[in-house]
Design a protein around this motif. Structure first.
Motif, PDB file in Angstrom:
ATOM      1  N   UNK A 119      38.093  13.968 -36.025  1.00  0.00           N
ATOM      2  CA  UNK A 119      36.784  14.538 -35.692  1.00  0.00           C
ATOM      3  C   UNK A 119      36.455  15.638 -36.694  1.00  0.00           C
ATOM      4  N   UNK A 120      35.268  15.577 -37.279  1.00  0.00           N
ATOM      5  CA  UNK A 120      34.881  16.636 -38.196  1.00  0.00           C
ATOM      6  C   UNK A 120      34.626  17.928 -37.422  1.00  0.00           C
ATOM      7  N   UNK A 121      34.554  19.057 -38.113  1.00  0.00           N
ATOM      8  CA  UNK A 121      34.411  20.345 -37.401  1.00  0.00           C
ATOM      9  C   UNK A 121      33.211  20.393 -36.458  1.00  0.00           C
ATOM     10  N   UNK A 122      32.095  19.810 -36.863  1.00  0.00           N
ATOM     11  CA  UNK A 122      30.909  19.828 -36.001  1.00  0.00           C
ATOM     12  C   UNK A 122      31.165  19.025 -34.722  1.00  0.00           C
ATOM     13  N   UNK A 123      31.811  17.866 -34.839  1.00  0.00           N
ATOM     14  CA  UNK A 123      32.107  17.047 -33.668  1.00  0.00           C
ATOM     15  C   UNK A 123      33.099  17.750 -32.746  1.00  0.00           C
ATOM     16  N   UNK A 124      34.042  18.511 -33.321  1.00  0.00           N
ATOM     17  CA  UNK A 124      34.983  19.257 -32.487  1.00  0.00           C
ATOM     18  C   UNK A 124      34.261  20.352 -31.700  1.00  0.00           C
ATOM     19  N   UNK A 125      33.287  20.990 -32.329  1.00  0.00           N
ATOM     20  CA  UNK A 125      32.480  21.963 -31.590  1.00  0.00           C
ATOM     21  C   UNK A 125      31.703  21.262 -30.484  1.00  0.00           C
TER      22      UNK A 125
ATOM     23  N   UNK B 289      36.195  -5.473 -26.357  1.00  0.00           N
ATOM     24  CA  UNK B 289      36.689  -4.112 -26.509  1.00  0.00           C
ATOM     25  C   UNK B 289      36.006  -3.420 -27.678  1.00  0.00           C
ATOM     26  N   UNK B 290      35.671  -2.178 -27.480  1.00  0.00           N
ATOM     27  CA  UNK B 290      35.089  -1.425 -28.580  1.00  0.00           C
ATOM     28  C   UNK B 290      36.160  -1.089 -29.605  1.00  0.00           C
ATOM     29  N   UNK B 291      35.843  -1.193 -30.886  1.00  0.00           N
ATOM     30  CA  UNK B 291      36.815  -0.813 -31.921  1.00  0.00           C
ATOM     31  C   UNK B 291      37.226   0.647 -31.786  1.00  0.00           C
ATOM     32  N   UNK B 292      38.375   0.957 -32.332  1.00  0.00           N
ATOM     33  CA  UNK B 292      38.879   2.321 -32.334  1.00  0.00           C
ATOM     34  C   UNK B 292      37.827   3.276 -32.883  1.00  0.00           C
ATOM     35  N   UNK B 293      37.608   4.398 -32.209  1.00  0.00           N
ATOM     36  CA  UNK B 293      36.625   5.378 -32.650  1.00  0.00           C
ATOM     37  C   UNK B 293      37.320   6.633 -33.163  1.00  0.00           C
ATOM     38  N   UNK B 294      36.592   7.479 -33.900  1.00  0.00           N
ATOM     39  CA  UNK B 294      37.194   8.752 -34.302  1.00  0.00           C
ATOM     40  C   UNK B 294      37.714   9.559 -33.111  1.00  0.00           C
ATOM     41  N   UNK B 295      37.007   9.519 -31.993  1.00  0.00           N
ATOM     42  CA  UNK B 295      37.455  10.255 -30.815  1.00  0.00           C
ATOM     43  C   UNK B 295      38.774   9.702 -30.289  1.00  0.00           C
ATOM     44  N   UNK B 296      38.947   8.370 -30.302  1.00  0.00           N
ATOM     45  CA  UNK B 296      40.215   7.783 -29.861  1.00  0.00           C
ATOM     46  C   UNK B 296      41.363   8.281 -30.728  1.00  0.00           C
ATOM     47  N   UNK B 297      41.140   8.303 -32.039  1.00  0.00           N
ATOM     48  CA  UNK B 297      42.200   8.772 -32.946  1.00  0.00           C
ATOM     49  C   UNK B 297      42.483  10.259 -32.723  1.00  0.00           C
ATOM     50  N   UNK B 298      41.449  11.005 -32.447  1.00  0.00           N
ATOM     51  CA  UNK B 298      41.615  12.431 -32.157  1.00  0.00           C
ATOM     52  C   UNK B 298      42.450  12.631 -30.899  1.00  0.00           C
ATOM     53  N   UNK B 299      42.183  11.837 -29.884  1.00  0.00           N
ATOM     54  CA  UNK B 299      42.947  11.945 -28.637  1.00  0.00           C
ATOM     55  C   UNK B 299      44.416  11.612 -28.832  1.00  0.00           C
ATOM     56  N   UNK B 300      44.695  10.744 -29.807  1.00  0.00           N
ATOM     57  CA  UNK B 300      46.092  10.381 -30.077  1.00  0.00           C
ATOM     58  C   UNK B 300      46.785  11.378 -30.993  1.00  0.00           C
ATOM     59  N   UNK B 301      46.093  12.446 -31.347  1.00  0.00           N
ATOM     60  CA  UNK B 301      46.756  13.499 -32.106  1.00  0.00           C
ATOM     61  C   UNK B 301      46.300  13.663 -33.540  1.00  0.00           C
ATOM     62  N   UNK B 302      45.387  12.813 -34.004  1.00  0.00           N
ATOM     63  CA  UNK B 302      44.873  12.934 -35.370  1.00  0.00           C
ATOM     64  C   UNK B 302      43.738  13.956 -35.366  1.00  0.00           C
ATOM     65  N   UNK B 303      44.060  15.212 -35.602  1.00  0.00           N
ATOM     66  CA  UNK B 303      43.082  16.287 -35.495  1.00  0.00           C
ATOM     67  C   UNK B 303      42.001  16.213 -36.571  1.00  0.00           C
ATOM     68  N   UNK B 304      42.273  15.468 -37.645  1.00  0.00           N
ATOM     69  CA  UNK B 304      41.274  15.336 -38.709  1.00  0.00           C
ATOM     70  C   UNK B 304      40.256  14.235 -38.411  1.00  0.00           C
TER      71      UNK B 304
ATOM     72  N   UNK C  95      26.734  18.732 -30.367  1.00  0.00           N
ATOM     73  CA  UNK C  95      26.940  17.784 -29.267  1.00  0.00           C
ATOM     74  C   UNK C  95      26.618  16.365 -29.721  1.00  0.00           C
ATOM     75  N   UNK C  96      25.559  16.199 -30.481  1.00  0.00           N
ATOM     76  CA  UNK C  96      25.201  14.868 -31.012  1.00  0.00           C
ATOM     77  C   UNK C  96      26.301  14.351 -31.931  1.00  0.00           C
ATOM     78  N   UNK C  97      26.871  15.206 -32.761  1.00  0.00           N
ATOM     79  CA  UNK C  97      27.940  14.778 -33.664  1.00  0.00           C
ATOM     80  C   UNK C  97      29.151  14.266 -32.886  1.00  0.00           C
ATOM     81  N   UNK C  98      29.442  14.914 -31.756  1.00  0.00           N
ATOM     82  CA  UNK C  98      30.542  14.395 -30.916  1.00  0.00           C
ATOM     83  C   UNK C  98      30.203  13.051 -30.311  1.00  0.00           C
TER      84      UNK C  98
END
Length: 347
Positions: free
Chosen positions: A194-200, A177-192, A340-343
């Motif tokens: 993903x940095x602003x560039x990744x959110x774009x 299994x891949x370790x938890x990623x920033x995107x996984x945490x973002x999907x669970x409600x942690x809006x911080x 897009x690369x940052x995401x």
């Protein structure tokens, strides 16, 4: 119309038409007792890391699926026994069995992981064993393996089978299994997370760039694939002139299962035919399975043949080819491509 003329027509139609998405149904597998499953995973890990299961005693499953490299190898194509090179890029095994298990390998020639994990062992340019009988012989001559299989399959009464080897290797692969990623945490409600560039970049991924059409974001733990087949434009240019002869040869052989893998690993031109090698449908020429983008920033080079060396070039390639398919330019600016690369790096 002569067969060759007919083939020219259908090949031309396949190359100019819209890519056909083929979705395979998942294969169910039994869930054994947790203690038995743990023994199977441990045994599968041993087999995965054992070079004695290759023809020259130097290659392991982990030689191409390297743990420190996200279970890929960062080479354009795999290198196997006696230094032989294959024709396909090694995909990561992390989360390979997550969600809907639909198909395996770039062309989807296997629909069960228990079968897929056995094929590299007898592929002539991967691990190079002659057949399953030789595989079983190498395993059973080891007393420790005999004892371990007896514990992993306590209810069996006959001798070791390829199916049991496949079951243990598949159990281990499913455990990766891949370790938890920033995107996984973002999907669970942690809006911080993903940095602003990744959110774009996420907004572009879902919208203007159109990435999510194939790399789907459905569910709480997105697999980032539609489990379907698409044409990326990679690899076909070099075989167009010889397509009729290539496709007629594939149809004449009508190979199945591991025999397809053995053939495409040793024939570069036929490897570019993709899904067609499995279905024999001209509409599937040049179609390859949509890979997951999990950990994509750590698994360069990209595409089925490893011909795109960097993530920046992969983004440029996808933007260009999606523009061709759409019939109009996507017009992503330099800043948007960096967003897009940052995401993608957050996956």
């Amino acid at each position: 119309m002569p067969r060759r003329g007919w083939m020219l027509v259908v090949v031309a139609a396949a190359l100019t038409g819209v890519a056909v998405a083929v979705v395979m149904h998942p294969v169910a597998h039994a869930s054994p007792d947790p203690a038995v499953l743990a023994r199977r995973i441990a045994l599968g890990k041993q087999l995965f890391n054992d070079p004695s299961l290759s023809a020259d005693g130097t290659v392991r499953c982990a030689s191409c699926h390297i743990p420190e490299r996200s279970y890929a190898d960062r080479r354009p194509v795999a290198i196997g026994v006696h230094g032989h090179t294959g024709t396909r890029n090694t995909p990561s095994l992390l989360n390979v069995a997550a969600g809907s298990e639909s198909s395996f390998f770039w062309d989807g020639r296997r629909t069960a992981l228990e079968q897929a994990v056995l094929d590299p062992l007898t592929n002539p340019v991967e691990m190079g064993l002659h057949d399953h009988a030789q595989l079983l012989q190498r395993i059973t001559r080891n007393p420790a393996y005999r004892a371990a299989f007896a514990q992993a399959f306590p209810d069996r009464s006959d001798s070791l089978t390829p199916s049991e080897v496949g079951t243990t290797l598949a159990a281990y692969v499913r455990s990766l299994k891949q370790p938890d990623s920033p995107f996984d945490r973002y999907q669970r409600g942690d809006r911080a997370a993903l940095n602003p560039r990744a959110q774009l970049g996420l907004a572009l991924f879902q919208g203007k760039a159109g990435c999510a059409e194939c790399h789907r974001l459905d569910g709480a733990s997105s697999a980032l694939t539609d489990h379907a087949y698409h044409r990326s434009g990679v690899g076909l240019d070099g075989i167009t002139a010889n397509l009729p002869a290539l496709t007629e040869g594939v149809i004449a052989r009508s190979l199945q299962g591991s025999a397809i893998g053995d053939r495409v690993a040793t024939h570069v031109d036929e490897a570019q035919l993709g899904r067609f090698n499995v279905t024999l449908d001209p509409a599937d020429i040049g179609l390859f399975r949509t890979p997951s983008l999990r950990g994509v920033s750590r698994t360069a080079p990209y595409m089925h043949d490893g011909s795109v060396p960097t993530l920046d070039e992969a983004i440029d390639r996808e933007v260009y080819y999606r523009s061709l398919q759409a019939g109009y330019p996507l017009n992503l600016s330099v800043e948007e491509r960096q967003d897009l690369k940052a995401f993608l790096e957050a996956l």
